[in-house]
Design an enzyme around this catalytic site. Structure first.
Site, PDB file in Angstrom:
ATOM      1  N   SER A  28      22.335  26.479  33.205  1.00  9.44           N
ATOM      2  CA  SER A  28      23.006  25.450  34.006  1.00  9.44           C
ATOM      3  C   SER A  28      23.801  26.029  35.164  1.00  9.44           C
ATOM      4  CB  SER A  28      23.990  24.662  33.132  1.00  9.44           C
ATOM      5  OG  SER A  28      23.302  23.953  32.160  1.00  9.44           O
ATOM      6  N   HIS A  59      18.988  21.924  36.553  1.00 14.54           N
ATOM      7  CA  HIS A  59      17.882  22.813  36.184  1.00 14.54           C
ATOM      8  C   HIS A  59      16.698  22.470  37.090  1.00 14.54           C
ATOM      9  CE1 HIS A  59      19.159  24.743  32.279  1.00 14.54           C
ATOM     10  NE2 HIS A  59      20.149  23.931  32.546  1.00 14.54           N
ATOM     11  N   HIS A  81      15.860  22.468  26.494  1.00 15.45           N
ATOM     12  CA  HIS A  81      16.742  22.701  25.349  1.00 15.45           C
ATOM     13  C   HIS A  81      16.225  21.977  24.114  1.00 15.45           C
ATOM     14  CE1 HIS A  81      19.068  22.948  29.073  1.00 15.45           C
ATOM     15  NE2 HIS A  81      19.823  23.839  28.463  1.00 15.45           N
ATOM     16  N   TYR A  83      17.883  20.098  22.297  1.00 17.31           N
ATOM     17  CA  TYR A  83      18.416  18.732  22.226  1.00 17.31           C
ATOM     18  C   TYR A  83      17.630  17.730  23.085  1.00 17.31           C
ATOM     19  CZ  TYR A  83      20.852  19.956  26.617  1.00 17.31           C
ATOM     20  OH  TYR A  83      21.149  20.371  27.880  1.00 17.31           O
ATOM     21  N   GLU A  84      16.731  18.222  23.934  1.00 22.63           N
ATOM     22  CA  GLU A  84      15.994  17.291  24.793  1.00 22.63           C
ATOM     23  C   GLU A  84      14.886  16.572  24.034  1.00 22.63           C
ATOM     24  OE1 GLU A  84      15.441  18.610  29.004  1.00 22.63           O
ATOM     25  OE2 GLU A  84      16.308  20.453  28.217  1.00 22.63           O
ATOM     26  N   ALA A 111      25.380  28.838  30.378  1.00 24.02           N
ATOM     27  CA  ALA A 111      26.778  28.448  30.530  1.00 24.02           C
ATOM     28  C   ALA A 111      27.326  28.249  29.121  1.00 24.02           C
ATOM     29  CB  ALA A 111      26.871  27.152  31.329  1.00 24.02           C
ATOM     30  N   MET A 206      24.545  25.627  23.920  1.00 27.15           N
ATOM     31  CA  MET A 206      23.458  24.791  23.413  1.00 27.15           C
ATOM     32  C   MET A 206      22.076  25.363  23.717  1.00 27.15           C
ATOM     33  SD  MET A 206      24.930  21.131  24.726  1.00 27.15           S
ATOM     34  CE  MET A 206      26.686  20.751  24.722  1.00 27.15           C
ATOM     35  N   SER A 207      21.986  26.650  23.949  1.00 25.47           N
ATOM     36  CA  SER A 207      20.678  27.200  24.358  1.00 25.47           C
ATOM     37  C   SER A 207      20.512  28.638  23.890  1.00 25.47           C
ATOM     38  CB  SER A 207      20.559  27.146  25.889  1.00 25.47           C
ATOM     39  OG  SER A 207      21.446  28.063  26.481  1.00 25.47           O
ATOM     40  N   ASN A 230      34.295  26.834  30.556  1.00 23.70           N
ATOM     41  CA  ASN A 230      35.424  26.052  30.002  1.00 23.70           C
ATOM     42  C   ASN A 230      35.889  26.736  28.725  1.00 23.70           C
ATOM     43  OD1 ASN A 230      32.622  24.763  29.199  1.00 23.70           O
ATOM     44  ND2 ASN A 230      34.002  24.449  27.460  1.00 23.70           N
ATOM     45  N   HIS A 242      29.709  17.843  31.637  1.00 24.43           N
ATOM     46  CA  HIS A 242      28.636  18.642  32.248  1.00 24.43           C
ATOM     47  C   HIS A 242      28.937  18.924  33.714  1.00 24.43           C
ATOM     48  CE1 HIS A 242      24.776  20.527  32.557  1.00 24.43           C
ATOM     49  NE2 HIS A 242      24.319  19.652  33.433  1.00 24.43           N
TER      50      HIS A 242
HETATM   51  N1  HPA Z   1      30.004  23.878  24.353  1.00 20.92           N
HETATM   52  C1  HPA Z   1      28.665  23.898  24.328  1.00 20.92           C
HETATM   53  N2  HPA Z   1      27.930  24.189  25.388  1.00 20.92           N
HETATM   54  C2  HPA Z   1      28.565  24.490  26.519  1.00 20.92           C
HETATM   55  C3  HPA Z   1      29.957  24.490  26.618  1.00 20.92           C
HETATM   56  C4  HPA Z   1      30.725  24.161  25.470  1.00 20.92           C
HETATM   57  O1  HPA Z   1      31.960  24.146  25.463  1.00 20.92           O
HETATM   58  N3  HPA Z   1      30.267  24.831  27.900  1.00 20.92           N
HETATM   59  C5  HPA Z   1      29.092  25.029  28.552  1.00 20.92           C
HETATM   60  N4  HPA Z   1      28.053  24.828  27.724  1.00 20.92           N
END
Ligand code: HPA
Length: 270
Positions: A28, A59, A81, A83-84, A111, A206-207, A230, A242
Site C-alpha cells: 500500500s 495498488h 490480499h 481478505y479480498e 504497510a 494484513m499481507s 501508524n 486506510h
Molecule cells: N493493522 C493492520 N494492517 C495495517 C496496519 C495496522 O495497524 N497499518 C497498516 N496496515
C-alpha cells in the site's frame, strides 16, 4: 497444485526478453518505487493469466520488468490480499512468475502498524520473522512433500545483514521486528494489539506472510520490509484508517526507495 507462473513468465519474456535477479512486491502506497525502474516494460495484471487484480485503492496492479541500479528486476506493483476473496493462495501465480523469470530473491514490502514506541510511523522496519495469526496457509492442499516447509530462517539472515549494513551506511539504523499477520480487512482491536504484543510481535499487518511462505516453498531467498504507517489500535489517540496508511506510506517513500535501490545494487551484483 501449481499456478500459471510458467505461462505468465512466457508473456513477460515475449515483451522483454531476459532473465531477472530480484523480484519485488510493493504494498500500500509504495507503488511509486516502480517508477524508478529503467528500460521498463509494464504489463497490466489483466494481461497475465490468473493474476489477481487487487481491489485496494493505491495498488496499481501491474508488473514492471526492467533494471534498477543496473540489476534486472521484476516488480509486482500491487498485491492481492487474503481478505479480498478468502484465498490464501491468491499470490501463488505472481510469486511463481517471479521464480520462473529467474528471480532467486524476493523483496516484499508492506504497510504495517507498529506495536513499539521506538518504531514510529513514517519509518521502515525490517522483518526478522513472522507470526501467522490468520490460521491460513497457502500450502494447504499442496501435495508435494516440500509442503512440510522449514521456516526457521524464512527471512534470510544474510539479506537482513546486508540491509542493516546499508541502512547504517545511508543515514540511520533500521530496526528489525516480528510481523504478525492478521487476516483483515478490519483493523485489530486494542485487545488484539495487546495480545499481539504479549505474543512477541513488533508490527501487525494484513499481507506478506502467504507470499513469503510461497516464495520459500519455491526455493527463493526472502527479505521483507514494512513501512510503519501508524501505531496499533489503542496505542494512538486517533482512529485507524486506510487513508492514513496510504498518506504515511507516501511520506516514508524516499527513505524506502533509497534503501531498496542500495539493497538491489549490493545484492544483485553479488
Ligand atoms: N493493522 C493492520 N494492517 C495495517 C496496519 C495496522 O495497524 N497499518 C497498516 N496496515
Amino acid at each position: 497444485m501449481s499456478g500459471y507462473g510458467r505461462e505468465c513468465a512466457d508473456i513477460v519474456r515475449a515483451a522483454r526478453p531476459g532473465s531477472y535477479r530480484i523480484g519485488m512486491i510493493l504494498g500500500s502506497g509504495l507503488g511509486s518505487l516502480a517508477d524508478e525502474v529503467e528500460d521498463a516494460v509494464r504489463i497490466p495484471y489483466s494481461h497475465l493469466t490468473e493474476f489477481p487484480i487487487s481491489s485496494v485503492t493505491s495498488h496499481s496492479s501491474e508488473l514492471v520488468a526492467g533494471t534498477l541500479a543496473g540489476v534486472p528486476v521484476v516488480i509486482l506493483s500491487g498485491r492481492a490480499h487474503y481478505y479480498e476473496g478468502g484465498d490464501p493462495t491468491v499470490m501463488r501465480t505472481p510469486v511463481e512468475t517471479l521464480r520462473e523469470l529467474g528471480c532467486e530473491i524476493l523483496l516484499a514490502t508492506n504497510a504495517a502498524g507498529s506495536l513499539r514506541e521506538d518504531v514510529a510511523p513514517g519509518n521502515p522496519m525490517l522483518i526478522s520473522d513472522h507470526i501467522n495469526w490468520s490460521g491460513k496457509n497457502p500450502l494447504i492442499g499442496e501435495e508435494d512433500e516440500k509442503r512440510f516447509l522449514d521456516m526457521s530462517s524464512a527471512y534470510d539472515p544474510d539479506l537482513r545483514a546486508a540491509m542493516t549494513k546499508i541502512a547504517e551506511a545511508t543515514g540511520a539504523a533500521v530496526p528489525e521486528g516480528v510481523y504478525m499477520w492478521f487476516s483483515g480487512p478490519s483493523f485489530e482491536t486494542p485487545a488484539e494489539i495487546r495480545m499481539a504484543k504479549a505474543l512477541g510481535a513488533d508490527a501487525v499487518g494484513m499481507s506478506t506472510v502467504p507470499e513469503v511462505i510461497i516464495a520459500r516453498f519455491l526455493g527463493m531467498r526472502v527479505a521483507a520490509m514494512s513501512i510503519i504507517t501508524n501505531y496499533g489500535a489503542g496505542l494512538q489517540a486517533h482512529a485507524l484508517s486506510h487513508d492514513e496508511t496510504k498518506s504515511v506510506a507516501l511520506k516514508g517513500m524516499d527513505r524506502m526507495k533509497q534503501l531498496v535501490r542500495a539493497f538491489v545494487k549490493e545484492i544483485g551484483n553479488d
